[in-house]
Design a protein around this motif. Structure first.
Motif, PDB file in Angstrom:
ATOM      1  N   GLN A  52       0.817  -1.203   0.000  1.00  0.00           N
ATOM      2  CA  GLN A  52       0.000   0.000   0.000  1.00  0.00           C
ATOM      3  C   GLN A  52       0.857   1.262   0.000  1.00  0.00           C
ATOM      4  O   GLN A  52       0.596   2.212  -0.744  1.00  0.00           O
ATOM      5  CB  GLN A  52      -0.945  -0.018   1.205  1.00  0.00           C
ATOM      6  N   LYS A  53       1.899   1.272   0.826  1.00  0.00           N
ATOM      7  CA  LYS A  53       2.785   2.445   0.885  1.00  0.00           C
ATOM      8  C   LYS A  53       3.468   2.691  -0.460  1.00  0.00           C
ATOM      9  O   LYS A  53       3.539   3.832  -0.941  1.00  0.00           O
ATOM     10  CB  LYS A  53       3.832   2.246   1.975  1.00  0.00           C
ATOM     11  N   ASN A  54       3.956   1.621  -1.090  1.00  0.00           N
ATOM     12  CA  ASN A  54       4.627   1.761  -2.388  1.00  0.00           C
ATOM     13  C   ASN A  54       3.649   2.191  -3.472  1.00  0.00           C
ATOM     14  O   ASN A  54       3.983   3.014  -4.340  1.00  0.00           O
ATOM     15  CB  ASN A  54       5.292   0.446  -2.782  1.00  0.00           C
ATOM     16  N   ALA A  55       2.431   1.641  -3.422  1.00  0.00           N
ATOM     17  CA  ALA A  55       1.423   1.997  -4.418  1.00  0.00           C
ATOM     18  C   ALA A  55       1.042   3.470  -4.305  1.00  0.00           C
ATOM     19  O   ALA A  55       0.874   4.160  -5.322  1.00  0.00           O
ATOM     20  CB  ALA A  55       0.190   1.116  -4.254  1.00  0.00           C
ATOM     21  N   ILE A  56       0.910   3.964  -3.081  1.00  0.00           N
ATOM     22  CA  ILE A  56       0.579   5.378  -2.871  1.00  0.00           C
ATOM     23  C   ILE A  56       1.691   6.273  -3.401  1.00  0.00           C
ATOM     24  O   ILE A  56       1.441   7.252  -4.110  1.00  0.00           O
ATOM     25  CB  ILE A  56       0.313   5.648  -1.380  1.00  0.00           C
ATOM     26  N   ALA A  57       2.932   5.925  -3.073  1.00  0.00           N
ATOM     27  CA  ALA A  57       4.074   6.737  -3.528  1.00  0.00           C
ATOM     28  C   ALA A  57       4.138   6.787  -5.052  1.00  0.00           C
ATOM     29  O   ALA A  57       4.366   7.857  -5.645  1.00  0.00           O
ATOM     30  CB  ALA A  57       5.372   6.170  -2.952  1.00  0.00           C
ATOM     31  N   GLU A  58       3.930   5.639  -5.697  1.00  0.00           N
ATOM     32  CA  GLU A  58       3.982   5.581  -7.159  1.00  0.00           C
ATOM     33  C   GLU A  58       2.818   6.361  -7.766  1.00  0.00           C
ATOM     34  O   GLU A  58       2.995   7.069  -8.769  1.00  0.00           O
ATOM     35  CB  GLU A  58       3.938   4.120  -7.626  1.00  0.00           C
ATOM     36  N   ALA A  59       1.629   6.237  -7.174  1.00  0.00           N
ATOM     37  CA  ALA A  59       0.458   6.949  -7.690  1.00  0.00           C
ATOM     38  C   ALA A  59       0.646   8.459  -7.604  1.00  0.00           C
ATOM     39  O   ALA A  59       0.311   9.191  -8.543  1.00  0.00           O
ATOM     40  CB  ALA A  59      -0.785   6.527  -6.913  1.00  0.00           C
ATOM     41  N   VAL A  60       1.192   8.926  -6.487  1.00  0.00           N
ATOM     42  CA  VAL A  60       1.415  10.365  -6.314  1.00  0.00           C
ATOM     43  C   VAL A  60       2.402  10.881  -7.361  1.00  0.00           C
ATOM     44  O   VAL A  60       2.215  11.969  -7.929  1.00  0.00           O
ATOM     45  CB  VAL A  60       1.914  10.655  -4.883  1.00  0.00           C
ATOM     46  N   LYS A  61       3.421  10.108  -7.651  1.00  0.00           N
ATOM     47  CA  LYS A  61       4.410  10.502  -8.676  1.00  0.00           C
ATOM     48  C   LYS A  61       3.749  10.569 -10.055  1.00  0.00           C
ATOM     49  O   LYS A  61       3.986  11.507 -10.825  1.00  0.00           O
ATOM     50  CB  LYS A  61       5.572   9.517  -8.695  1.00  0.00           C
ATOM     51  N   ILE A  62       2.924   9.570 -10.368  1.00  0.00           N
ATOM     52  CA  ILE A  62       2.241   9.543 -11.663  1.00  0.00           C
ATOM     53  C   ILE A  62       1.321  10.761 -11.802  1.00  0.00           C
ATOM     54  O   ILE A  62       1.299  11.430 -12.838  1.00  0.00           O
ATOM     55  CB  ILE A  62       1.426   8.237 -11.798  1.00  0.00           C
ATOM     56  N   ILE A  63       0.585  11.072 -10.739  1.00  0.00           N
ATOM     57  CA  ILE A  63      -0.331  12.209 -10.770  1.00  0.00           C
ATOM     58  C   ILE A  63       0.444  13.518 -10.900  1.00  0.00           C
ATOM     59  O   ILE A  63       0.081  14.401 -11.690  1.00  0.00           O
ATOM     60  CB  ILE A  63      -1.216  12.218  -9.508  1.00  0.00           C
ATOM     61  N   ALA A  64       1.540  13.643 -10.150  1.00  0.00           N
ATOM     62  CA  ALA A  64       2.365  14.862 -10.205  1.00  0.00           C
ATOM     63  C   ALA A  64       2.947  15.078 -11.592  1.00  0.00           C
ATOM     64  O   ALA A  64       3.115  16.223 -12.040  1.00  0.00           O
ATOM     65  CB  ALA A  64       3.478  14.778  -9.163  1.00  0.00           C
TER      66      ALA A  64
END
Length: 328
Positions: free
Chosen positions: A304-316
């Motif tokens: 979950q932590k890794n998925a959130i970090a990756e999602a935030v990068k993709i959105i940014a």
């Protein structure tokens, strides 16, 4: 887990031997399998307020009607009292029981060519196309007893108002606001499964049988297609890199829509919106486990932590999620 008394009452209601029950799973519902006259069935027990019985009735009536019109789905079975459900109360809690004929076949397996490949994608699309075609003419048996309509996620968790969690929330709200403006004409919007992923159907030769309609809503047909495609990418892409997932999504949808268009047509602008609906399904997945999160990051697992970090990068970076960066 429900008590033995509740299971005994269900066995009495649907006239089967309680000793044949085998536990399958416990997520949104508690699910068992049982045998009767050498046939296999599914018992589903839902912990819901009594008033929710009408929603379950609406689900089961629709599934029954789909089967009567040639859609391969797990048929709801009537109780001894000729009812689609039975309701039990215990210590102030309400359990709503439903029984289905068990789907034959096997789950998908991306390592097995007969259980994951172009023939499966086409059959999957063809089944959904039949469902959507019939949805356009379906009328609930009882006026006012129907499934809910699509709506924005309803929650106000203060722990999501800061940092990376706010980025996810703003992305969700942005997509919801855009989707909410879409027209709801009967040619593009109706009863949909809303969760037709590869673990919600069984494959038996050239046939697939659909089950688990308890997330069904009135929504856009393109959304239903996008949900199938999103889960196909999550679990069925041959590669884990972004390029492979985008390539697989395009291939999957080509074959899925080939089957779908045998029974139901959508205007091209709805087909073009499928990647956006896929993006929406991806962002929704975070709120399945963040919706009631108490803000304690130690309660999030590494995935979950890794998925959130990756999602935030993709959105940014202004990108879509993996598999959604395609043109239709």
């Amino acid at each position: 887990m429900v008590t033995p008394d509740i299971l005994s009452k269900a066995a009495a209601s649907f006239d089967f031997d309680v000793n044949t029950l085998e536990f399958i799973s416990h997520s949104a519902n508690e699910v068992y399998r049982f045998t009767k006259n050498n046939d296999h069935y599914i018992l589903r027990l839902s912990l819901k307020p009594f008033a929710y019985r009408d929603k379950i009735h609406a689900e089961l009536e629709w599934v029954h009607d789909l089967v009567q019109h040639g859609v391969n789905a797990s048929l709801p079975i009537l109780s001894k009292d000729q009812q689609l459900t039975a309701v039990y109360e215990e210590e102030g809690q309400c359990y709503i029981a439903a029984v289905f004929r068990m789907a034959l076949g096997k789950f998908f397996d991306k390592g097995h060519p007969h259980l994951w490949g172009t023939a499966v994608y086409q059959a999957w699309g063809e089944t959904m196309g039949k469902m959507h075609l019939h949805s356009k003419s379906y009328k609930p048996l009882v006026k006012g007893r129907q499934r809910d309509h699509w709506s924005k996620m309803d929650f106000s968790n203060p722990n999501l108002q800061h940092g990376k969690y706010r980025v996810l929330l703003e992305k969700l709200r942005s997509l919801e606001n855009e989707i909410d403006l879409y027209s709801r004409d009967e040619n593009e919007y109706g009863l949909i499964h809303n969760d037709l992923h590869p673990y919600n159907f069984m494959i038996d030769g050239d046939t697939i049988t659909v089950f688990d309609f308890d997330d069904s809503i009135y929504g856009w047909y393109a959304l239903d297609i996008a949900i199938a495609a999103t889960h196909a990418v999550w679990w069925g892409s041959p590669g884990e890199d972004r390029g492979s997932k985008n390539e697989f999504a395009r291939k999957f949808l080509d074959y899925f829509l080939e089957g779908y268009f045998k029974h139901h047509q959508l205007e091209s602008h709805w087909i073009q919106r499928i990647p956006l609906f896929m993006d929406y399904r991806n962002i929704c997945s975070f709120f399945w486990w963040l919706q009631d999160w108490d803000g304690d990051e130690s309660k999030l697992n590494d995935f979950q932590k890794n998925a959130i970090a990756e999602a935030v990068k993709i959105i940014a970076d202004g990108r879509s999620f993996d598999g959604c960066e395609i043109e239709m």
